[in-house]
Write a protein that holds these residues in place. Structure first.
Motif, mmCIF file in Angstrom:
data_model
loop_
_atom_site.group_PDB
_atom_site.id
_atom_site.type_symbol
_atom_site.label_atom_id
_atom_site.label_comp_id
_atom_site.label_asym_id
_atom_site.label_seq_id
_atom_site.Cartn_x
_atom_site.Cartn_y
_atom_site.Cartn_z
ATOM 1 N N TYR A 125 0.839 -1.203 0.000
ATOM 2 C CA TYR A 125 0.000 0.000 0.000
ATOM 3 C C TYR A 125 0.872 1.251 0.000
ATOM 4 C CZ TYR A 125 -3.785 -3.065 1.542
ATOM 5 O OH TYR A 125 -4.723 -4.054 1.645
ATOM 6 N N LYS A 126 0.334 2.328 -0.556
ATOM 7 C CA LYS A 126 0.984 3.627 -0.449
ATOM 8 C C LYS A 126 0.696 4.164 0.941
ATOM 9 C CE LYS A 126 0.734 8.361 -2.055
ATOM 10 N NZ LYS A 126 0.451 8.908 -0.736
ATOM 11 N N LEU A 127 1.737 4.467 1.685
ATOM 12 C CA LEU A 127 1.604 4.981 3.040
ATOM 13 C C LEU A 127 2.312 6.325 3.130
ATOM 14 C CD1 LEU A 127 2.550 1.688 4.903
ATOM 15 C CD2 LEU A 127 0.263 2.482 4.311
ATOM 16 N N GLU A 128 1.715 7.267 3.815
ATOM 17 C CA GLU A 128 2.302 8.597 3.935
ATOM 18 C C GLU A 128 3.179 8.717 5.173
ATOM 19 O OE1 GLU A 128 -0.960 11.332 3.933
ATOM 20 O OE2 GLU A 128 -1.260 11.131 1.776
ATOM 21 N N CYS A 129 4.083 9.683 5.107
ATOM 22 C CA CYS A 129 4.946 10.053 6.227
ATOM 23 C C CYS A 129 4.842 11.559 6.425
ATOM 24 C CB CYS A 129 6.393 9.707 5.939
ATOM 25 S SG CYS A 129 6.711 7.980 5.650
ATOM 26 N N ALA A 130 5.179 12.014 7.636
ATOM 27 C CA ALA A 130 5.164 13.446 7.929
ATOM 28 C C ALA A 130 6.147 13.731 9.054
ATOM 29 C CB ALA A 130 3.758 13.889 8.344
ATOM 30 N N PHE A 131 6.597 14.967 9.113
ATOM 31 C CA PHE A 131 7.408 15.435 10.230
ATOM 32 C C PHE A 131 6.514 16.126 11.241
ATOM 33 C CE2 PHE A 131 10.818 15.258 7.095
ATOM 34 C CZ PHE A 131 11.874 14.772 7.859
ATOM 35 N N THR A 132 6.846 16.002 12.536
ATOM 36 C CA THR A 132 6.166 16.817 13.537
ATOM 37 C C THR A 132 6.630 18.257 13.348
ATOM 38 O OG1 THR A 132 7.899 16.318 15.166
ATOM 39 C CG2 THR A 132 5.899 14.946 15.211
ATOM 40 N N SER A 133 5.894 19.209 13.895
ATOM 41 C CA SER A 133 6.191 20.627 13.663
ATOM 42 C C SER A 133 7.558 21.049 14.192
ATOM 43 C CB SER A 133 5.107 21.504 14.278
ATOM 44 O OG SER A 133 5.059 21.314 15.674
ATOM 45 N N ASN A 134 8.104 20.322 15.157
ATOM 46 C CA ASN A 134 9.429 20.656 15.678
ATOM 47 C C ASN A 134 10.544 19.883 14.958
ATOM 48 O OD1 ASN A 134 9.082 18.100 16.735
ATOM 49 N ND2 ASN A 134 9.068 18.756 18.862
ATOM 50 N N ASP A 135 10.190 19.109 13.933
ATOM 51 C CA ASP A 135 11.142 18.326 13.129
ATOM 52 C C ASP A 135 11.922 17.298 13.937
ATOM 53 O OD1 ASP A 135 10.417 19.578 10.760
ATOM 54 O OD2 ASP A 135 11.963 21.117 10.948
ATOM 55 N N GLU A 136 11.431 16.930 15.107
ATOM 56 C CA GLU A 136 12.128 15.955 15.935
ATOM 57 C C GLU A 136 11.690 14.521 15.656
ATOM 58 O OE1 GLU A 136 11.971 16.942 20.060
ATOM 59 O OE2 GLU A 136 12.762 18.956 19.726
ATOM 60 N N TYR A 137 10.534 14.336 14.992
ATOM 61 C CA TYR A 137 10.008 13.002 14.764
ATOM 62 C C TYR A 137 9.489 12.856 13.345
ATOM 63 C CZ TYR A 137 10.192 12.734 19.817
ATOM 64 O OH TYR A 137 10.625 12.749 21.112
ATOM 65 N N VAL A 138 9.593 11.638 12.833
ATOM 66 C CA VAL A 138 8.974 11.255 11.575
ATOM 67 C C VAL A 138 7.816 10.340 11.928
ATOM 68 C CG1 VAL A 138 9.260 9.981 9.421
ATOM 69 C CG2 VAL A 138 11.090 11.428 10.247
ATOM 70 N N VAL A 139 6.649 10.621 11.388
ATOM 71 C CA VAL A 139 5.449 9.837 11.649
ATOM 72 C C VAL A 139 5.083 9.116 10.363
ATOM 73 C CG1 VAL A 139 3.042 9.943 12.384
ATOM 74 C CG2 VAL A 139 4.696 11.562 13.326
#
Length: 113
Positions: free
Chosen positions: A38-52
């Motif tokens: 499946y195509k799954l998305e990723c994102a950074f938290t607003s403080n750039d400390e985590y990848v979700v």
């Protein structure tokens, strides 16, 4: 997230802080999330400390950018692959995350901080 199950962070700047056409892999994450069908998305938290990232197992996976490649935590609630994730853009709310799944559900996740 790539279909080979690896999330790659690229460093787009060279040592002089100019955009470099030859991007180097800065970090790889692959220990907790499942990806391949499946195509799954990723994102950074607003403080750039985590990848979700979403995961085919239905979890939302949170990886620390500067931490161990094997580190991270899983948020479990969806019953089908988690295909979409996004993070609140406000710097005062870096742990406000929304996720959506192929099971038709959407969840807003928030820390207790």
């Amino acid at each position: 997230s790539c279909l080979d199950g690896v999330i790659r962070l690229f460093d787009k700047y060279n040592s002089l802080h100019r955009i470099d056409a030859r991007k180097k892999v800065f970090q790889k994450f692959h220990s907790l999330h499942k990806s391949g069908n499946y195509k799954l998305e990723c994102a950074f938290t607003s403080n750039d400390e985590y990848v979700v990232s979403g995961s085919e197992c239905g979890a939302v996976v949170v990886y620390p950018v500067q931490g161990s490649v094997e580190g991270g935590s899983m948020l479990r609630r969806h019953t089908a692959p988690t295909c979409s994730v996004t993070c609140c853009p406000q710097s005062s709310r870096p742990w406000l995350i929304a996720s959506a799944s192929y099971d038709g559900s959407a969840i807003v996740w928030a820390s207790q901080e």
